[in-house]
Scaffold this active site. Structure first.
Site, PDB file in Angstrom:
ATOM      1  N   LYS A   1       0.841  -1.213   0.000  1.00  0.00           N
ATOM      2  CA  LYS A   1       0.000   0.000   0.000  1.00  0.00           C
ATOM      3  C   LYS A   1       0.868   1.251   0.000  1.00  0.00           C
ATOM      4  CE  LYS A   1      -4.070  -1.987   0.374  1.00  0.00           C
ATOM      5  NZ  LYS A   1      -5.486  -1.998   0.497  1.00  0.00           N
TER       6      LYS A   1
ATOM      7  N   LYS B   1      -3.832 -10.917  -6.062  1.00  0.00           N
ATOM      8  CA  LYS B   1      -5.118 -11.258  -5.437  1.00  0.00           C
ATOM      9  C   LYS B   1      -6.217 -10.314  -5.925  1.00  0.00           C
ATOM     10  CE  LYS B   1      -5.941  -8.517  -1.407  1.00  0.00           C
ATOM     11  NZ  LYS B   1      -7.033  -8.337  -0.526  1.00  0.00           N
TER      12      LYS B   1
ATOM     13  N   LYS C   1     -10.210  -4.590  -4.777  1.00  0.00           N
ATOM     14  CA  LYS C   1     -10.901  -3.436  -5.357  1.00  0.00           C
ATOM     15  C   LYS C   1      -9.937  -2.330  -5.741  1.00  0.00           C
ATOM     16  CE  LYS C   1     -13.397  -3.462  -1.931  1.00  0.00           C
ATOM     17  NZ  LYS C   1     -14.175  -3.907  -0.838  1.00  0.00           N
TER      18      LYS C   1
HETATM   19  N1  AQP Z   1      -8.804 -11.981  -3.112  1.00  0.00           N
HETATM   20  C1  AQP Z   1      -9.208 -12.447  -1.948  1.00  0.00           C
HETATM   21  N2  AQP Z   1      -9.362 -13.772  -1.767  1.00  0.00           N
HETATM   22  C2  AQP Z   1      -9.793 -14.261  -0.576  1.00  0.00           C
HETATM   23  N3  AQP Z   1     -10.125 -13.485   0.481  1.00  0.00           N
HETATM   24  C3  AQP Z   1     -10.009 -12.154   0.336  1.00  0.00           C
HETATM   25  N4  AQP Z   1     -10.259 -11.107   1.165  1.00  0.00           N
HETATM   26  C4  AQP Z   1      -9.972  -9.949   0.531  1.00  0.00           C
HETATM   27  N5  AQP Z   1      -9.529 -10.205  -0.721  1.00  0.00           N
HETATM   28  C5  AQP Z   1      -9.538 -11.555  -0.873  1.00  0.00           C
HETATM   29  C6  AQP Z   1     -10.793 -11.254   2.508  1.00  0.00           C
HETATM   30  O1  AQP Z   1     -11.987 -10.496   2.603  1.00  0.00           O
HETATM   31  C7  AQP Z   1     -12.183 -10.097   3.958  1.00  0.00           C
HETATM   32  C8  AQP Z   1     -12.629  -8.659   4.002  1.00  0.00           C
HETATM   33  O2  AQP Z   1     -11.525  -7.878   3.628  1.00  0.00           O
HETATM   34  P1  AQP Z   1     -11.456  -6.322   3.601  1.00  0.00           P
HETATM   35  O3  AQP Z   1     -12.706  -5.709   4.006  1.00  0.00           O
HETATM   36  O4  AQP Z   1     -10.208  -5.919   4.277  1.00  0.00           O
HETATM   37  O5  AQP Z   1     -11.369  -6.172   2.088  1.00  0.00           O
HETATM   38  P2  AQP Z   1     -10.132  -5.802   1.377  1.00  0.00           P
HETATM   39  O6  AQP Z   1      -9.019  -6.762   1.632  1.00  0.00           O
HETATM   40  O7  AQP Z   1      -9.934  -4.368   1.675  1.00  0.00           O
HETATM   41  O8  AQP Z   1     -10.720  -5.992  -0.024  1.00  0.00           O
HETATM   42  P3  AQP Z   1      -9.934  -5.619  -1.222  1.00  0.00           P
HETATM   43  O9  AQP Z   1     -10.822  -5.307  -2.326  1.00  0.00           O
HETATM   44  O10 AQP Z   1      -9.011  -6.746  -1.497  1.00  0.00           O
HETATM   45  O11 AQP Z   1      -9.258  -4.326  -0.703  1.00  0.00           O
HETATM   46  P4  AQP Z   1      -7.928  -3.680  -1.110  1.00  0.00           P
HETATM   47  O12 AQP Z   1      -8.224  -3.134  -2.433  1.00  0.00           O
HETATM   48  O13 AQP Z   1      -7.739  -2.660  -0.039  1.00  0.00           O
HETATM   49  O14 AQP Z   1      -6.863  -4.758  -1.135  1.00  0.00           O
HETATM   50  C9  AQP Z   1     -10.864 -10.350   4.679  1.00  0.00           C
HETATM   51  O15 AQP Z   1     -11.010 -11.477   5.499  1.00  0.00           O
HETATM   52  C10 AQP Z   1      -9.888 -10.646   3.570  1.00  0.00           C
HETATM   53  O16 AQP Z   1      -8.906 -11.583   3.968  1.00  0.00           O
END
Ligand code: AQP
Length: 329
Positions: free
Chosen positions: A113, A195, A198
């Site tokens: 990040k 992975k 978003k």
């Molecule tokens: N790609 C993934 N595969 C499996 N599990 C995932 N999680 C996130 N991405 C994957 C799991 O989702 C839960 C909620 O996570 P969050 O609210 O922290 O979402 P995030 O990680 O911010 O989602 P994004 O879209 O992946 O965000 P950014 O863009 O910030 O990286 C967690 O349990 C996470 O492990």
């Protein structure tokens, strides 16, 4: 026997994608009947990235509606908003004094990040894992359903708990991850070696509540690999391997069986059928969401009740923690 405690959170940052669902939320639904579950909309975490106050407010209610539409039952679980319980931030401070800065600096998510948001690397991004540790430890949770991307943070939570227990006396259990093997790491549709996420951009993720037409379009555009066989090969065919894992999750079938079904068939046909399976899998939740999304007052009431229940436990635990640390005089 007392039920074990489960904690997990989701950031109110917009859509819920396949990774969030199969990595974490599906397990929330499975665990809600068996354990004492605390599930939180972690809006303080969301502030570490640029998000406007109005989007944060709107997404907090929207994410709650998503969770309810997926089948989370607020009568069975404690569903609440992180910032409604200020003890999370108090405990973050107390845990920060037993957390070495070096441990925070080596977190992969922070390093990624920090590169992604070069202009705005804030201290919140660095301290994120302490807030996450505090979310979990405040409720003395033992089981944490998360995706693989959060394992490093969870390991740090265990280390923080160990250090706290050593310095102030046994207080926290050491929490364990609950992983769903196939869903623990869903990959990006556009770059299947990263992975699904978003923040990488629209073409990388599939929102489970997106319009069916959009889902068809995104799956059709998903990056596949050279060759034309539908075969699971993580190294040589990461795109198809990812789509096969998704297929197997929405269809509840083994990958081997799916490979057999698609023998001699091409990528286009496979993707077309996969898109329909995904749409079907989420169609009931989508209908519920559409019926619920404007009932803001009802959603606020549910969150208010969640706040009351979370506060009861959090307050009891923070009192004990304050006493152990020497804040009661
Ligand atoms: N790609 C993934 N595969 C499996 N599990 C995932 N999680 C996130 N991405 C994957 C799991 O989702 C839960 C909620 O996570 P969050 O609210 O922290 O979402 P995030 O990680 O911010 O989602 P994004 O879209 O992946 O965000 P950014 O863009 O910030 O990286 C967690 O349990 C996470 O492990």
């Amino acid at each position: 026997m007392e039920k074990k405690i489960v904690f997990s959170g989701i950031q109110p940052t917009g859509e819920i994608h396949l990774g969030n669902y199969f990595g974490s939320l599906k397990q929330w639904l499975d665990l809600q009947d068996k354990y004492f579950c605390f599930f939180s909309i972690v809006n303080l975490h969301a502030l570490t990235e640029p998000i406007s106050p109005s989007s944060l407010e709107e997404n907090t209610l929207k994410t709650t509606s998503y969770l309810l539409s997926l089948g989370l039952n607020p009568k069975k679980v404690v569903l609440f908003v992180q910032s409604d319980i200020p003890y999370h931030t108090e405990l973050t401070w107390l845990l920060s004094v037993v957390t070495p800065v070096g441990d925070l600096l080596r977190m992969t998510q922070f390093k990624d990040k920090a590169k992604q948001f070069k202009e705005t690397v804030n201290a919140g991004l660095l301290n994120y894992p302490i807030l996450m540790a505090s979310d979990i430890l405040l409720y003395k949770a033992e089981y944490i359903p998360v995706g693989k991307d959060q394992l490093q943070h969870l390991e740090l939570t265990r280390e923080i708990a160990r250090r706290f227990n050593r310095r102030f006396g046994q207080t926290f259990p050491l929490p364990k991850a609950v992983l769903e093997e196939r869903g623990a790491k869903i990959m990006s549709l556009a770059e299947p070696k990263k992975k699904m996420s978003k923040s990488l951009g629209e073409e990388h993720y599939l929102g489970i509540f997106e319009e069916p037409e959009k889902i068809r379009e995104k799956i059709a555009k998903a990056v596949t690999d050279s060759g034309k066989e539908i075969k699971y090969d993580q190294e040589k065919k990461p795109g198809i391997a990812n789509l096969l894992r998704i297929y197997s999750l929405v269809e509840g079938k083994e990958i081997k069986e799916i490979e057999k079904e698609f023998q001699g068939k091409g990528y286009a046909e496979f993707k077309k059928i996969l898109a329909e399976k995904i749409i079907d899998y989420f169609s009931q939740s989508r209908e519920k969401f559409l019926a619920m999304k404007d009932k803001k007052e009802e959603i606020r009431e549910i969150l208010k009740e969640g706040r009351r229940k979370a506060e009861e436990i959090a307050q009891k635990n923070i009192e004990e923690i304050r006493q152990k640390v020497g804040l009661k005089y």
